[in-house]
Scaffold this motif. Structure first.
Motif, short mmCIF file in Angstrom:
data_model
loop_
_atom_site.label_atom_id
_atom_site.label_comp_id
_atom_site.label_asym_id
_atom_site.label_seq_id
_atom_site.Cartn_x
_atom_site.Cartn_y
_atom_site.Cartn_z
N PHE A 151 33.67 -30.58 0.81
CA PHE A 151 33.37 -31.54 -0.25
C PHE A 151 32.99 -30.84 -1.55
O PHE A 151 33.35 -31.30 -2.64
N HIS A 152 32.30 -29.71 -1.43
CA HIS A 152 32.00 -28.93 -2.64
C HIS A 152 33.28 -28.40 -3.26
O HIS A 152 33.47 -28.46 -4.49
N THR A 153 34.19 -27.89 -2.43
CA THR A 153 35.41 -27.25 -2.93
C THR A 153 36.36 -28.23 -3.57
O THR A 153 36.89 -27.99 -4.67
N TYR A 154 36.61 -29.34 -2.91
CA TYR A 154 37.67 -30.26 -3.37
C TYR A 154 37.18 -31.44 -4.20
O TYR A 154 37.98 -32.08 -4.89
N LEU A 155 35.88 -31.72 -4.16
CA LEU A 155 35.39 -32.91 -4.85
C LEU A 155 34.17 -32.64 -5.74
O LEU A 155 33.75 -33.53 -6.48
N ALA A 156 33.56 -31.45 -5.62
CA ALA A 156 32.37 -31.11 -6.40
C ALA A 156 31.24 -32.12 -6.18
O ALA A 156 30.51 -32.45 -7.11
N VAL A 157 31.14 -32.63 -4.95
CA VAL A 157 30.01 -33.47 -4.58
C VAL A 157 29.43 -32.95 -3.27
O VAL A 157 30.10 -32.25 -2.51
N ASP A 158 28.17 -33.28 -3.03
CA ASP A 158 27.52 -32.89 -1.79
C ASP A 158 27.45 -34.12 -0.88
O ASP A 158 26.83 -35.12 -1.26
N PRO A 159 28.09 -34.08 0.28
CA PRO A 159 28.13 -35.27 1.13
C PRO A 159 26.77 -35.68 1.67
O PRO A 159 26.58 -36.82 2.10
N PHE A 160 25.77 -34.76 1.62
CA PHE A 160 24.44 -35.07 2.15
C PHE A 160 23.48 -35.56 1.08
O PHE A 160 22.58 -36.35 1.38
N THR A 161 23.64 -35.10 -0.16
CA THR A 161 22.63 -35.40 -1.18
C THR A 161 23.13 -36.25 -2.35
O THR A 161 22.32 -36.84 -3.06
N THR A 162 24.44 -36.30 -2.58
CA THR A 162 24.96 -37.12 -3.68
C THR A 162 24.63 -38.58 -3.43
O THR A 162 24.73 -39.07 -2.30
N SER A 163 24.24 -39.29 -4.46
CA SER A 163 23.84 -40.69 -4.31
C SER A 163 25.01 -41.54 -3.82
O SER A 163 26.18 -41.23 -4.07
N LEU A 164 24.69 -42.62 -3.13
CA LEU A 164 25.72 -43.53 -2.64
C LEU A 164 26.50 -44.13 -3.81
O LEU A 164 27.74 -44.28 -3.73
N GLU A 165 25.81 -44.44 -4.89
CA GLU A 165 26.49 -45.00 -6.06
C GLU A 165 27.56 -44.04 -6.59
O GLU A 165 28.68 -44.44 -6.90
#
Length: 326
Positions: A151-165
């Protein structure tokens, strides 16, 4: 009216399928893993929110009962493990409603096996070896990835900490959906959508990709552990080739109380989403209470692997009779 009665696959393809099935059986015979057969019908179905179990009303010696077509042979096979079977495998007909497409069929064959005392790492190695056995011309290495890393590599988001919104916004954008389309969806739905649309197509290109350390909410029937970052994650893996998920393996949960709680949580989520509840398999829970040996197990979509081995465009092309003309 002309009725299409012909097989979905050619007879030559079915001969090749039989050869590959024989290779699977030989693989496990060499490793002294017992082949078993379990029922297609069970007292309970899969409570997983993203699976749709089929059921029927059957007349039995105890009167009319609702029986469930199994989405995999897992529950019955775990009862065998608890009874002392040792290592077992099965090529089982399995059923999931609504799963139709180039890689799906409502009725399909699942290769599932369980290895008491195996670690997850050892099962990953064995699964990769089986795939290489059926695809001898595939020279690629086995490469491991952590779910979070992808998720970091392809989307630049953290699947555990990024907000649901934020996850909803990113998922809607990458799936080319209206922004409001995911307004009522939970975290796992957004993560699953991003995984399927963005990440999965990148996996298994010139390699066998193994993904580990999924969120604990996606543990299903797997144990949980803390990863290198101190995050609690699911003790499971998925294996990909050519962007196709082939296998899903667990360090198997053996705690009956924890498994009951997870089934109940699934049904609570089903109620929240307006989905029908699914009967919990009390016999599985009784087997876990009795005591199932620690170990690892994996389910592999053998139809998909045969599709890849034979270079076919659709799953229908390797099934004798696919759902539309069964």
């Amino acid at each position: 009216m002309v009725i299409d009665w012909q097989p979905s696959a050619s007879i030559e393809t079915l001969r090749e399928r039989a050869r590959l099935m024989a290779s699977v059986r030989a693989f496990f015979a060499q490793r002294d893993v017992l082949e078993v057969e379990t029922p297609a019908l069970g007292q309970g179905g899969s409570t997983e929110v993203h699976l749709v179990s089929l059921h029927t009303l059957a007349r039995t010696d105890k009167g009319q009962r609702r029986l469930w077509l199994q989405t995999s042979p897992e529950f019955h096979m775990k009862r065998l493990l608890a009874a002392g079977s040792g290592a077992i495998f099965q090529l089982a007909k399995s059923y999931r409603d609504g799963e139709v497409g180039s890689r799906h069929n409502i009725e399909f064959t699942m290769l599932e096996w369980y290895r008491p005392q195996f670690t997850l790492e050892k099962l990953i190695d064995e699964t990769a070896t089986l795939v290489m056995t059926l695809l001898p011309s595939f020279p690629g290495p086995v490469v491991h990835y952590r779910y979070r890393e992808l998720f970091h590599t392809y989307l630049a988001v953290d699947p555990f900490t990024t907000s649901l919104e934020k996850l909803r916004d990113v998922a809607a954008e990458r799936a080319k959906m209206p922004a409001h389309a995911l307004a009522d969806e939970g975290r796992d739905t957004c993560l699953d959508l991003l995984m399927s649309v963005v990440i999965e197509p990148q996996l298994g290109q010139y390699e066998l990709s193994v993904v580990t350390d999924y969120p604990t909410s996606q543990a299903a029937l797997a144990r949980r552990h803390q990863d290198a970052d101190g995050e609690w994650v699911a003790s499971r893996f998925e294996l990909y080739l050519n962007g196709i998920e082939l296998a899903n393996g667990y360090d198997e949960l053996t705690d009956a109380a924890e498994q009951r709680a997870r089934f109940s949580e699934d049904n609570a989520e089903r109620r929240r989403l307006g989905l029908p509840e699914v009967d919990i398999d009390e016999r599985l829970l009784a087997a876990l209470e009795h005591g199932m040996p620690a170990g690892a197990g994996v389910a592999l979509g053998i139809d998909r692997l045969i599709q890849l081995a034979l270079g076919k465009a659709r799953l229908d092309d390797v099934l004798a009779f696919a759902t539309p003309n069964c």
